[in-house]
Every structure is written in C-alpha cells, then in structure tokens.
Design a protein around this motif. Sequence first.
Motif, PDB file in Angstrom:
ATOM      1  N   THR A  74       0.845  -1.144  -0.120  1.00 40.81           N
ATOM      2  CA  THR A  74       0.085   0.053  -0.089  1.00 40.81           C
ATOM      3  C   THR A  74       1.024   1.280   0.025  1.00 40.81           C
ATOM      4  O   THR A  74       0.658   2.216  -0.824  1.00 40.81           O
TER       5      THR A  74
ATOM      6  N   GLN B  37      -7.492   0.181  -0.236  1.00 33.89           N
ATOM      7  CA  GLN B  37      -7.612  -0.988   0.349  1.00 33.89           C
ATOM      8  C   GLN B  37      -8.841  -0.998   1.420  1.00 33.89           C
ATOM      9  O   GLN B  37      -9.674  -1.705   1.365  1.00 33.89           O
TER      10      GLN B  37
ATOM     11  N   ASP C  86      -5.883  -1.949  -4.814  1.00 38.17           N
ATOM     12  CA  ASP C  86      -5.406  -2.365  -3.825  1.00 38.17           C
ATOM     13  C   ASP C  86      -6.489  -3.293  -3.019  1.00 38.17           C
ATOM     14  O   ASP C  86      -7.173  -3.007  -2.481  1.00 38.17           O
ATOM     15  N   GLU C  87      -5.929  -4.609  -3.137  1.00 37.63           N
ATOM     16  CA  GLU C  87      -6.790  -5.840  -2.446  1.00 37.63           C
ATOM     17  C   GLU C  87      -8.236  -5.366  -2.998  1.00 37.63           C
ATOM     18  O   GLU C  87      -9.150  -5.455  -1.815  1.00 37.63           O
TER      19      GLU C  87
END
Lengths: 260, 347
Positions: free
Chosen positions: A47, A89, A180-181
């Motif tokens: 991140t 995220q 992000d994820e």
Amino acid sequence: MTARSVAMTIDQVAVRFGGLVAISDMSFTVGEGEIVSLIGPNGAGKTTAFNVMTGFLTPSAGHVTYQGTTLTGLKPHEIADLGLIRTFQRTSVFPNDTVYDNLLIGLHRQGRVRLLDAILGLPGARASERKLRQRASELIEWVGLERRAHDLAGSLSYGEQRLVGVALALAAEPSMLLLDEPVSGMNASETHRFVELIRSIRDRGITILLVEHDMPMVMTVSDRIVVLNYGRIIAEGTPDVIRNDPAVIEAYLGHGAARA
Amino acid sequence: MRIVVTILAVAALASVPLWLRDPYLLNALITTGIFVIGAMSLNLLLGFTGQLSLGHIAFFGIGAYVSALTSLGFDAGLPGGFRLVHTPWPPVVGFVLAILAAGLCGYFVGLLSFRVRGAYFVIVTISFAEVVRLVALNWVELTQGPLALTNIPSIALPLPGFGELTLRTKMHNYYLVLVVALIAYLLIARLVRSHFGRAMRGLMENETLAVSVGIDVTRTLTIAAVISAAIAGAAGSLYAHYIRIIDPEVFAFINTVTMVIMVISGGKGSLAGPVVGGLIFGLLPVALRPVMAPEAQWIAYGGVLIAILFVLPRGIVPSLAQRFARRRGTTALAPVALTETGAKEPA
Ligand SMILES: Nc1ncnc2c1ncn2[C@@H]1O[C@H](COP(=O)(O)OP(=O)(O)O)[C@@H](O)[C@H]1O
Ligand SMILES: [Mg+2]
C-alpha cells in the motif's frame, strides 16, 4: 516477456517512517497494457508503494515515472490527471451519496465545464451533464449494480462498496489502474465476476497493477508478479516462475499463509 | 413539488409590503433579509464544503465600506506624501465594486488557508476579520474611524429613458433586498447542483477519494470561498446603502456568530436552511423586545437554538424534509451528513 513499451518505472524508491523502513530500493517496471501483481505478506509495503505512485506519499529516495512524466512533487489530483488512478484497500466511497451520484463525482475529469456556463445552464454545460449521466448509468451497469443505483453508497454491503470503488476509479478514465486488494471481503462468486471484470478492463487497453492476497486469483490473472517482503523485492517473474521460486515459497507461501 | 413551494414562498414574501404597513416591522424584515443573504453565503462554505468561516462578517463589512466609500468619495493621505483621492460614483457602481472587492479578499483568504485544512481556515478568517476591523477603526482619514461614515446615499437604479429611481422608501429597499436574495439563492442552487457542486460534496464526504479521482482541493475550496465572500460583500453593500451609516462595529464577532446560528438552526447544507434560520433569528429580537432587555436576549437565542437542535438535530429544513420523506415511505434521503469524513489517510 513480449517487448512492449513501458508505462510506469519505479526507480530505486525508498520510504522510511521515522526509523521504520517500509520500502527499500524498489525498482520495477510495468508495461503498457500489462497486468502486474504486487504481492507479499501484510506490512510488506504494498500500500505504501501505491501511496508513492499516486502522490499521497513522497518517497525518501528514488522516483516514479509514468508515461515519461516524473511524478515527484505532483499532487494526487495532478497524477490522476495523467490517467493514473487507484482504488483503496479500506472501502472508500462517498457514503452519503447514492451510487449514481458517487459515479457522477467520479466522472469529475470528464465533466469539466466553465463554471459560468454551468451556473447559467448554457447548452454546452447541459450537454456535458447529459453525457455524464449516461456514462454513470453505463458504469453502474458494467459493474452490475443497477438495482442499487439509487441507494446510498454507505448502505451497501462490503463487496458492493468495493465494486463502487472500482467503478469510481474507472469513471476517472484511467490509462493505468492501481487496485489495492479489490476482492478482499468478496465471496467466491463475486471474486469470479471480478476476475472477468479485470480482464475486460485490460481488454480496453488499461494497464493494471494489482495488490492482492487471493493467490489463485493472482496466478490466473497476472502477466507478471513482483514479490515484496519487508519492503524489498525478493522475486519477479511470470506466475509459473513465482510459483516455483524457493525464496518466495520460503518467505511468503511457505509460511502456510495464503492470507498472510 | 419543490418548485411549487419555492414559488409560493416567493409570492408570499413579495406580497408583504402590500399589507404590512408597520415601518418598524418592515425595517426588521429588510435587515433580516440582508443577513439572510449573508447566511446563505456562509452556508455555501459551511454546508457544502464543511469549512467554517468564523470571520465571515469581514467580507460583509468590506462590501459595506467599499460601497459606501465609492459613493461618498474620499481624500486620504498615503505614506510618502501621496494622496488617495476619489470623487463620488453612483452607488450601483459601489455595489459592483463591493462584490469584486469582497470576492478578491475571499480569494486571498482561501489561498492562504486551503493548503492545510481544518482549524487553519477558521483561524485565518477570524484574524482577517480582526485586521480589517482595526484598519476600519484606525485609518480615520479614509473611514472616519469610530465616527462612522454617514450620509451614505441610497441606491439609485438607472432606468433607461426615465432617468433613475432612487430607492429611498422601505418598500423600495424591501424589494431590492428580495431580488438580490433571490439571485443569490438561485446562484447557489445552480452551483451546488453543478459539476462543481459535486466536487465540493465529494471533498467534504471523503477527501482522499475525491483527490484520487482528480478533484483539486485547493482550487475547489478557493472558488467556493470567492463566491461566498462576493455574495457576503453584496449583502454588506445593501446594508450600507439602506442603513446609510456604517462604523467599525459592523465587523463585530457577534455578527458572524449570528450568521452561523442562522445557518446551523435552519440546516447547513440545505438551500432553504439559512433562509428559514435567518428569518427566525432575524425576527426574534422583534418578538423579544417588548419582554426582555437586549442583554438577556442573547440567552434567549441560545435557548431557542438548543431547543431547535434538540428536536431537529440536523437543523429545521433537513430534519423536517427527512421526516416528511419517511412518512411518505421514501428512503433515499441521506442520514446525518457531514459527520462522515471517510478515511483521511489512505491505508
Ligand atoms: N503512515 C504511516 N506511518 C508509519 N508507518 C506506516 C505508515 N503507513 C504504513 N506504515 C508501515 O509501513 C509498513 C508497510 O505498510 P503497508 O504498505 O500498509 O503494507 P501492506 O500494504 O503491504 O500490507 C508497515 O510496517 C506499516 O506499519
Ligand atoms: Mg496494504
């Protein structure tokens, strides 16, 4: 690896938070139209790398170049204007707006009209507004949230909010997308749908850099994988290479932690 | 539905001078109307960007002084033996210059404070108001200081072919204020529903996400501050030419507080909120005057404000709208806005 032009270059980037080295000497490139995954255990610095690439953090050393422009010193909105768009995220939506209005906000880059034209309701501003509304509807349909279009984004399920987040990023018309994820918190069928979505994003010519813990997904979708551990790149290659890399198995997969 | 309510409200307001003959009440309505315009401008910042301007009266006061000085003329000394001399111009020109000057001040205050957000803007605006007050108080040659600028001419509207109409009577001024208030209302309504308004909304709800899709924080907030300050300047100009006397007391902090109360009670972030809150708190002194000493009135204001927010926590207009919508079974109304700031730091 086929020879393609480079979209993004990460050149000897380091990030320190006080005494903590979050990233040290990170260098890799992402080719135009490629899907690259950045993987590694929790706290590896993924991140943080995204924050550097999108201007939310200034690296302690090194720099990032996107399509020939050095990003050092640019603000996040200026980097977004280069077509480099990210998702977050943690779920990130405009919670008190409907899904539809979320997308209208996300379409900011497409809707810039002169302020005076908008206030006076001139034809140019009206036409632009009509186009935005149509585009918002298309995007909602594309991520399959038609039935939720007029609900507040904050009232959606976790997985649905993640879809809104991706639709928002797409609304900004990225030439490169940093995810992000994106599938964390999604169930199996949602994840499956999402993989299809990523492929269709790539088919539109959008470069993708993906951070994800879901190994089966990463292995199916990626052209190339970069493995990070304690802020350091420990391996880089195609999914097949990474699967069999002893250092990766040791540092990451080997700890029996697909969800590290 | 909403448009019908708006038209009825405007028609009702427009009819007031036709049946209300009491000059004292008409006067209260005119000054209230002027402060409602100020409250609407404050709401553009506080309600639609979340930025609290605690020196908002500075823009109002600058508008008042610029407009008054433009129409009175002046002859003031400058350092180095120069003199600043101006012969009177028509008040309408003063009105336009007031808007421009206040807008320009809004620009500089915004530029100074929007690089960092939060308390910064609050502090800069308070300090700005204090500095402007001190200038008005001490640059006696220009402003007459505490002696006040007096005999400010009334606004005269040029009527092509008929000479001009000087707005001297209360009825004239009532309609002037009503028209300016309507224009300000429509301007703000258009603005917040535009692409620009969505950018403001996005920033207020989740700044990190907003900048990530390309919204420029500094630019968006600065433009909002300019427009807000310009509208406050217009209100100040109306005030100067109606009251026809102006002194540095106009910059008093309590005047900003009054506008904040109007916005919060009526409902920040709603277009009609400052109008409703403004009418209540503008006319409350009229109702309280026979029964209370002026000092005690502030306590009553506090009581009324607390009572309103206790029953209608989001302010009168948004809370009533929500109840109304719930009764009709509509759910697409925002829960308490403004509290949700989203993730401040990207994780
Ligand atoms: N703003 C910050 N301040 C201090 N430390 C941070 C900050 N952001 C991240 N870190 C630390 O940097 C390291 C990398 O974090 P992060 O990039 O979030 O990892 P990942 O996304 O790979 O799980 C962690 O040790 C984390 O605690
Ligand atoms: Mg992370």
